[in-house]
Design an enzyme around this catalytic site. Structure first.
Site, PDB file in Angstrom:
ATOM      1  N   THR A 135      18.938   8.027 130.776  1.00  3.37           N
ATOM      2  CA  THR A 135      18.794   6.794 131.325  1.00  3.37           C
ATOM      3  C   THR A 135      19.783   6.820 132.015  1.00  3.37           C
ATOM      4  O   THR A 135      20.729   7.659 132.309  1.00  3.37           O
ATOM      5  CB  THR A 135      18.661   6.106 129.674  1.00  3.37           C
TER       6      THR A 135
ATOM      7  N   ASN B 174      12.914   7.270 130.241  1.00  2.72           N
ATOM      8  CA  ASN B 174      13.740   8.413 128.694  1.00  2.72           C
ATOM      9  C   ASN B 174      13.557   9.522 128.757  1.00  2.72           C
ATOM     10  O   ASN B 174      15.105   9.557 129.087  1.00  2.72           O
ATOM     11  CB  ASN B 174      12.150   8.266 127.643  1.00  2.72           C
TER      12      ASN B 174
ATOM     13  N   GLY C  80      21.211   7.885 127.351  1.00  3.33           N
ATOM     14  CA  GLY C  80      22.479   9.022 125.537  1.00  3.33           C
ATOM     15  C   GLY C  80      21.237   9.080 124.940  1.00  3.33           C
ATOM     16  O   GLY C  80      22.134   8.850 123.185  1.00  3.33           O
ATOM     17  N   GLY C  81      20.337   8.350 124.456  1.00  2.72           N
ATOM     18  CA  GLY C  81      18.931   7.720 123.810  1.00  2.72           C
ATOM     19  C   GLY C  81      20.241   7.265 122.164  1.00  2.72           C
ATOM     20  O   GLY C  81      20.812   5.664 122.702  1.00  2.72           O
TER      21      GLY C  81
END
Ligand code: GLY
Length: 581
Positions: A391, A411, A484-485
């Site tokens: 991201t 993503n 970083g999710g």
């Protein structure tokens, strides 16, 4: 590149109110208020100070595009649009016309808005489309044509510009067109392409666009992307119409048909960016604005901060007591995130309760000061708390004092791996942000419930946390976010805690080693060397399952107001760029 060496001694800093754990607390990981940076880390990027305006993004050329627009008299949204299109060209692993994102924007007069241009599931998507005949998740939500949601970025950027922009649309796309006609690829981006070479090589248009003789273009290569330049020119001339109804829509649909994907002309035509009410948090007298659902970022960070606010002072940075409390707050916030949150247009969520101080007090009371609380078991578990970084976040402040915090994503790195043939941009693999198999981990190891299950037209839950922090007098203090999710949420929260509770400067707050806990898997992740061995052992003795990451956690891009002007900090973990004037 420079090595930040940690020739720093450990020093014990007095703890605050929370009771100490029963095991001796190793010394704090700060020296004279500065965090200890592991000597093994290679850090890059320096903070920048400027009197008028600042742009911080993951690529110096994109930040330059933004600053050029600001110098032409553009405002924060103008610059944000220019940075977004530039990132599409120079940071293809995350940027983004084939993806989606969020903007949290605050005008100089204090109006705050949140724009949601998250991808949406194609209408034909179904609850179990990513399960095999035995009910197990397949990789079709991660790689290839079925992994893509309907892209939102072009609609979102245009919507933001229509409401707040001041320069002509074409002027904002122009820098990206020039970069697509040719720019010199640097070593960081060459490495990024090399690390996903196998994914890109699977798809002919991606192979042609990104690889030279099946390898990443070496640093120093003049990289020309003629298909992408043409696409950007069309967007410059015709705005989102060409992308959602015209020539580019045709190319996207043809690509879907070529690879068995679901996105149709109707899906594209029906896509809308949506204005949402931002999440407003109060923390120790500061006000923080962040992204509401379909991002979980604002709510989950709000729960973490509300829990921690109940302690008069927090223990010193890096101590066992500090890591324990922050971990336990993260755990509780993520349990709620994973259970309750989803697309607000589809799912009823108890947001008021989750964000109330009284609910935080209930959660805080459940924290055992001496022991970790195991996350209640659910089916599934395992997975990775993954380290994917693809991201991207950028922060902008203009000369009038308007601010934009923007986080966008494909993503995974290079999204689905699929480049739209003839159009030169990658499509996202955002469908994996749904609970593709509720109760089982996704690529980030997140175990989520039915609230975030797949359904046609629905927006998948995100962790992106673009945030704006005001000081106790209500003035703009900080703009912050990261990729970083799920580590996005905990990364942004820790930078805010480092500044507001640990009194670190922004550069130190960003450089400081970070931890992460997301409820399931029940593990506390820490960056390589980020905690002392003694601290890790003490935490293990309290029942924490400690897991050292192979790499880093997050790539913060942040701006802070100081007496000397705007300080821009591109995370020293990665080769980003802060630029001001
Ligand atoms: N795709 C990462 C996120 O939206 O959280």
């Amino acid at each position: 590149m420079r090595k930040l060496s940690a020739a720093l001694m450990l020093l014990t800093i007095a703890c605050g109110k929370p009771p100490s754990p029963e095991h001796p607390t190793p010394a704090a990981r700060v020296v004279r208020g500065r965090p200890v940076i592991p000597s093994t880390w290679t850090l890059t990027s320096r903070p920048v100070t400027a009197p008028h305006a600042m742009v911080v993004s993951a690529h110096p050329l994109a930040s330059q595009a933004g600053v050029d627009i600001l110098k032409q008299g553009g405002n924060a949204i103008d610059a944000a649009v220019a940075v977004a299109f530039a990132l599409e060209v120079v940071l293809p692993d995350a940027g983004n016309i084939g993806g989606g994102g969020f903007i949290v924007h605050r005008t100089a007069s204090g109006e705050v808005t949140a724009l949601d241009y998250r991808e949406a599931a194609p209408a034909a998507a179904t609850h179990d489309m990513y399960l095999d005949s035995a009910g197990n998740p397949t990789d079709k939500s991660v790689v290839g044509h079925l992994a893509s949601g309907v892209p939102g970025s072009v609609a979102g950027l245009y919507e933001a510009w229509k409401k707040y922009g001041s320069l002509p649309w074409a002027a904002l796309v122009a820098p990206a067109i020039r970069l697509a006609q040719g720019h010199v690829i640097d070593s960081a981006r060459s490495r990024d392409i090399a690390s996903d070479r196998e994914l890109l090589a699977q798809f002919p248009a991606s192979r042609a666009q990104f690889l030279v003789h099946d390898s990443a273009p070496p640093p120093g290569t003049m990289w020309r992307q003629p298909d992408l330049a043409r696409t950007l020119q069309l967007i410059s001339d015709s705005g989102p119409d060409v992308f959602y109804r015209g020539q580019i829509a045709d190319l996207i649909v043809a690509e879907m048909q070529r690879g068995g994907g679901l996105i149709t002309k109707d899906d594209l035509r029906n896509y809308r960016a949506k204005w949402r009410t931002p999440i407003r948090l109060s923390y120790r007298g500061h006000t923080i604005y962040s992204m509401p659902p379909p991002s979980s970022g604002g709510v989950t960070m709000g729960e973490i901060l509300n829990i921690l606010e109940g302690y008069d002072t927090l223990p010193a940075f890096g101590t066992t007591a500090y890591v324990h409390l922050v971990t336990e707050a993260m755990r509780r916030a993520f349990i709620d995130r994973n259970r309750w949150l989803g697309d607000p247009d589809v799912v009823d969520m108890p947001l008021e309760r989750l964000l109330s101080k009284s609910y935080a007090a209930t959660l805080r009371a459940q924290i055992d000061p001496k022991h970790a609380t195991p996350t209640p078991p659910q089916s599934g578990g395992g997975g990775g708390g993954g380290e994917a970084m693809q991201t991207t976040h950028y922060s902008v402040v203009d000369a009038m004092g308007n601010a934009a915090a923007v986080t966008t994503t494909l993503n995974g790195g290079f999204g689905s791996g699929v480049t739209v043939t003839g159009a030169g941009f990658l499509l996202n693999n955002e469908m994996d942000d749904f609970a593709t198999a509720p109760g089982k981990p996704n690529m980030y190891g997140l175990v989520q419930g039915e609230a975030n299950a797949v359904a046609g037209g629905k927006r998948m839950l995100s962790a992106m946390t673009p945030s704006i922090v005001l000081d106790t007098a209500g003035n703009l203090q900080m703009v912050v976010g990261t990729p970083g999710g799920p580590t996005i949420i905990t990364g942004v929260a820790q930078v805010i805690l480092n500044v507001l509770d640990q009194n670190m400067s922004l550069p130190d707050a960003v450089a400081a080693p970070r931890i992460h806990h997301q409820a399931l898997p029940d593990q506390t992740y820490y960056e390589r060397g980020g905690l002392s061995d003694a601290t890790v052992r003490a935490l293990q003795a309290m029942g924490h399952k400690m897991e050292q990451r192979r790499g880093h956690s997050g790539i913060i891009a942040a701006i802070q107001k100081t007496a000397g002007g705007w300080v821009g900090v591109a995370d020293p973990r990665y080769a980003g760029g802060a630029l001001g004037y």
